[in-house]
Design an enzyme around this catalytic site. Structure first.
Site, PDB file in Angstrom:
ATOM      1  N   SER A   1      -2.663  -4.243   6.720  1.00  0.00           N
ATOM      2  CA  SER A   1      -3.711  -4.941   5.977  1.00  0.00           C
ATOM      3  C   SER A   1      -3.138  -5.764   4.833  1.00  0.00           C
ATOM      4  CB  SER A   1      -4.754  -3.969   5.392  1.00  0.00           C
ATOM      5  OG  SER A   1      -5.653  -4.650   4.530  1.00  0.00           O
TER       6      SER A   1
ATOM      7  N   TYR B   1      -8.614   2.877   0.124  1.00  0.00           N
ATOM      8  CA  TYR B   1      -8.089   2.014   1.181  1.00  0.00           C
ATOM      9  C   TYR B   1      -6.786   1.347   0.756  1.00  0.00           C
ATOM     10  CZ  TYR B   1      -8.077  -1.676   4.765  1.00  0.00           C
ATOM     11  OH  TYR B   1      -7.735  -2.516   5.798  1.00  0.00           O
TER      12      TYR B   1
END
Length: 281
Positions: A143, A156
């Site tokens: 990511s 996250y």
């Protein structure tokens, strides 16, 4: 690794989004597939689609956060498909919220999937991939949040920075050992996936009550997903990166100036500016 036909790929999180796109793209490239996901229905749907391309397809319900579950996947892949040449540790979940307000279970859940899913995959597959003494590649989905630490998505972001660190460490170790394996860290930004819905498959033992911070970020990630690029574009970039042995795989070229800006700030001891994850200025 430039040739895919006749070789085998493993894809976790293959039930949808980037994982399904990777599976379909590699099936079109003529690869045999070992596909894994925690959701049986979505996994079987991907399996049916990939089998239309005439390659061998193995599906296995797998919890990447559980070492034994990943080991079972590896045992089947090597035994039934004869080897593994490409490993895509792709499974991932999202949880937003501030570092000091979200409960420990939020961090445990995201780290369990986003970090330990990669670590379990590496430990289960890489030693045997090295032993094959063939060209091979590992792609870890990290990511853009693993490159730029923005506010409001602490569980996250922490998990994805750890995933990026694991990927970089693995790449350096494999190079130092003189193996024939290469590594790519896939850092997607806005992609049309179901990651904003990942809490529906969260284990009951790790569920928490939403707060205003996590609720706000859930809306933000849903909007980012809705305006994202198609997963097929990500799969195409992964294929290109594997063929070119590229370590960092960005889905949006506009991220590159942000990396340079962040590096400059850090080299001067400054706090990097809060990022726009799409880097549109």
């Amino acid at each position: 690794m430039r040739e895919f036909e006749g070789r085998t790929v493993v894809v976790t999180g293959a039930g949808g989004g980037i994982g399904r796109a990777l599976a379909l793209r590699f099936a079109r490239e003529g690869m045999d597939l070992a596909l894994a996901d925690v959701d049986e229905d979505s996994l079987e749907a991907t399996g049916r689609k990939t089998r239309e391309h005439g390659t061998r397809v193995l599906t296995q319900v797998t919890d990447v956060g559980d070492e034994a579950s990943v080991n079972e996947l590896a045992d089947r892949a090597f035994a039934e498909l004869g080897g593994v040449h490409l490993l895509c540790n792709n499974a991932g979940v999202y949880m937003g919220g501030r570092l000091w307000t979200r409960p420990p279970a939020d961090f445990e859940w995201t780290l369990r999937v986003n970090l330990w899913g990669i670590l379990h995959g590496v430990r289960a597959f890489v030693p045997r991939m090295i032993g094959q003494d063939t060209e091979g590649h590992i792609v870890n989905t990290c990511s853009v949040a693993g490159l730029f630490a923005g506010p409001g998505a602490a569980p996250y972001t922490v998990s994805k920075w750890a995933a990026f660190a694991a990927s970089l460490t693995l790449a350096q170790e494999l190079a130092l050992e003189g193996t024939r394996l290469r590594v790519s860290a896939l850092c997607p930004g806005g992609v049309v996936t179901g990651i904003h819905l990942s809490e529906r498959r969260r284990p009951a033992s790790l569920r928490t009550e939403p707060g205003e911070d996590s609720a706000f970020m859930a809306e933000m990630i849903a909007a980012t997903v809705a305006g994202g690029i198609p997963p097929d574009e990500v799969a195409a970039r992964v294929v290109e990166a594997v063929r070119e042995k590229r370590f960092l795989v960005l889905t949006h070229p506009a991220y590159e100036p942000g990396l340079a800006e962040q590096a400059a700030a850090l080299s001067e001891g400054r706090l990097p500016r809060m990022p726009d994850f799409e880097w549109t200025g």
